[in-house]
Design an enzyme around this catalytic site. Structure first.
Site, PDB file in Angstrom:
ATOM      1  N   ARG A 174      -9.103   5.618  10.833  1.00 39.22           N
ATOM      2  CA  ARG A 174      -7.943   5.806  10.711  1.00 39.22           C
ATOM      3  C   ARG A 174      -7.173   7.219  11.653  1.00 39.22           C
ATOM      4  O   ARG A 174      -7.232   7.041  13.238  1.00 39.22           O
ATOM      5  CB  ARG A 174      -7.687   5.899   9.708  1.00 39.22           C
ATOM      6  CG  ARG A 174      -7.952   4.873   8.640  1.00 39.22           C
ATOM      7  CD  ARG A 174      -7.015   3.429   9.221  1.00 39.22           C
ATOM      8  NE  ARG A 174      -8.105   1.978   7.616  1.00 39.22           N
ATOM      9  CZ  ARG A 174      -7.351   2.008   6.881  1.00 39.22           C
ATOM     10  NH1 ARG A 174      -6.182   2.756   6.511  1.00 39.22           N
ATOM     11  NH2 ARG A 174      -7.422   1.486   6.039  1.00 39.22           N
ATOM     12  N   HIS A 198     -10.820   7.308   5.363  1.00 41.52           N
ATOM     13  CA  HIS A 198     -10.575   8.944   5.356  1.00 41.52           C
ATOM     14  C   HIS A 198     -10.768   9.499   4.642  1.00 41.52           C
ATOM     15  O   HIS A 198     -12.065   9.670   3.716  1.00 41.52           O
ATOM     16  CB  HIS A 198      -9.030   8.322   3.868  1.00 41.52           C
ATOM     17  CG  HIS A 198      -7.940   7.706   5.128  1.00 41.52           C
ATOM     18  ND1 HIS A 198      -6.514   6.385   4.130  1.00 41.52           N
ATOM     19  CD2 HIS A 198      -7.674   7.685   5.664  1.00 41.52           C
ATOM     20  CE1 HIS A 198      -5.989   6.527   4.760  1.00 41.52           C
ATOM     21  NE2 HIS A 198      -6.620   6.481   5.841  1.00 41.52           N
ATOM     22  N   ARG A 257       0.311  -1.510   7.379  1.00 41.07           N
ATOM     23  CA  ARG A 257       1.076  -0.291   7.381  1.00 41.07           C
ATOM     24  C   ARG A 257       2.596   0.346   7.695  1.00 41.07           C
ATOM     25  O   ARG A 257       2.851   1.334   8.285  1.00 41.07           O
ATOM     26  CB  ARG A 257       0.365   0.655   6.955  1.00 41.07           C
ATOM     27  CG  ARG A 257      -1.160  -0.097   5.606  1.00 41.07           C
ATOM     28  CD  ARG A 257      -2.438   1.123   4.973  1.00 41.07           C
ATOM     29  NE  ARG A 257      -0.858   1.933   4.317  1.00 41.07           N
ATOM     30  CZ  ARG A 257      -1.735   3.009   3.661  1.00 41.07           C
ATOM     31  NH1 ARG A 257      -3.371   2.962   3.528  1.00 41.07           N
ATOM     32  NH2 ARG A 257      -1.146   3.339   2.477  1.00 41.07           N
ATOM     33  N   CYS A 271      -5.392   9.335  -3.350  1.00 43.76           N
ATOM     34  CA  CYS A 271      -5.220   8.444  -2.468  1.00 43.76           C
ATOM     35  C   CYS A 271      -2.708   8.046  -2.866  1.00 43.76           C
ATOM     36  O   CYS A 271      -2.349   7.900  -1.921  1.00 43.76           O
ATOM     37  CB  CYS A 271      -5.424   6.983  -2.569  1.00 43.76           C
ATOM     38  SG  CYS A 271      -6.704   6.973  -1.488  1.00 43.76           S
ATOM     39  N   ASP A 321       1.204  -1.077   0.040  1.00 46.68           N
ATOM     40  CA  ASP A 321      -0.030  -0.187   0.121  1.00 46.68           C
ATOM     41  C   ASP A 321       0.459   1.801   0.040  1.00 46.68           C
ATOM     42  O   ASP A 321       0.206   2.599   0.313  1.00 46.68           O
ATOM     43  CB  ASP A 321      -0.601   0.345   0.997  1.00 46.68           C
ATOM     44  CG  ASP A 321      -1.730  -1.104   1.478  1.00 46.68           C
ATOM     45  OD1 ASP A 321      -2.395  -1.384  -0.069  1.00 46.68           O
ATOM     46  OD2 ASP A 321      -3.110  -0.969   2.057  1.00 46.68           O
TER      47      ASP A 321
END
Length: 313
Positions: free
Chosen positions: A152, A181, A106, A274, A81
């Protein structure tokens, strides 16, 4: 002191003028969907990495064709990612704050982006102490920062960002896990925004409506293809080519939509924004230390957060 209801909305621009931007991207050489940390990710669905690379290359070419500079950070094996560069940190002028990720899968992306930022001459470089997923949850809107929480980035991260950059932060609560997000549900368009109200609590949606009465309201259909996960340079709006109604709304407002096919990266819950960390130009610091956040949904111990000085447009 004034309430959120009296915040002055930015004055709309008479015309749309692009300005050259500087972006950081990460080529998806290690991209795959090997774990699931959002509703978009299905580990049983095949991923065509070569197609993902070709689609990413097309996005980079589109940016450069419109006069923007693209820096590229080398991806790290085992961090699929990392292609979603927006999550790696937040950069405004000569200040940079690298991310701290919520999910262990991540976690090592934060140090990787921190190293890159450290090699590129920022006067003040910090590593987030709180859970903070960079531009995924922090949108620079003029001289304020819109900040998401709920899935998040933590509310404490909003305070940390406000103190680090000395800019007012507006906290917004997300409620739909598909829009995990802020940048999946809201896009800054220079003097205004586009957003999908259904991604937010009622109080946060009302706050946005008061701050941006001229906002573009996305349809559920366009939100569901991550059409709001786009990038605007003042005139051109780079966004999913599947968000057709949103593109027409933008065109009617004087913007020029640039459709991008990122269907492979959508399998991991990402699209144009993103993939793009913007290195924002400097803003004039607007806040002394200790000023409270503007928060649409204050917690019991945050009852003072609804009263702040008006934010500059």
């Amino acid at each position: 002191m004034t309430s959120a209801a009296t915040l002055r909305a930015p004055e709309p621009a008479d015309d749309r003028r692009p300005s050259a931007r500087r972006y950081l991207m990460c080529r998806p050489e290690h991209f795959e969907v090997s774990y699931a940390i959002n509703p978009w990710m299905d580990t049983s669905a095949p991923v065509d990495r070569e197609l993902a690379l070709a689609q990413w290359d097309a996005l980079r070419v589109a940016y450069e064709a419109h006069g923007h500079r693209v820096d590229v950070i080398e991806g790290v094996p085992g961090l699929p990612d990392m292609v979603f560069a927006a999550n790696g940190g937040l950069v405004i002028g000569d200040r940079a704050l690298s991310a701290r990720f919520a999910n262990p899968e991540r976690a090592q992306e934060g140090p990787a982006y921190h190293r890159w930022l450290g090699e590129h001459g920022f006067a003040l470089l910090g590593a987030a102490a709180e859970i903070n997923e960079g531009e995924g949850d922090f949108a620079i809107a003029g001289d304020r920062i819109l900040a998401g929480t709920g899935f998040r980035s933590s509310r404490a991260a909003h305070r940390e960002v406000q103190e680090f950059f000395h800019l007012p932060v507006v906290s917004l609560d997300l409620v739909d896990p598909r829009y995990y997000h802020l940048d999946t549900a809201l896009m800054v368009l220079g003097d205004t925004i586009a957003y999908f109200p259904g991604a937010f609590t009622g109080a946060s949606a009302r706050l946005l409506a008061g701050m941006y009465p001229d906002a573009v309201i996305a349809t559920a259909e366009d939100a569901e293809v991550l059409g709001l996960n786009g990038v605007c340079d003042g005139r051109h709006v780079f966004l999913s080519d599947r968000a057709t109604a949103l593109a027409e709304q933008l065109r009617a407002r004087g913007y020029e939509p640039v459709g991008i096919d990122l269907s492979e990266l959508l399998k991991a819950g990402g699209s144009v924004k993103c993939c793009t960390m913007e290195q924002h130009s400097a803003r004039t610091p607007a806040l002394p230390e200790g000023v409270p956040l503007l928060n649409a949904d204050p917690l019991p111990d945050d009852e003072d957060l609804m009263d702040v000085e008006p934010l500059a447009g």
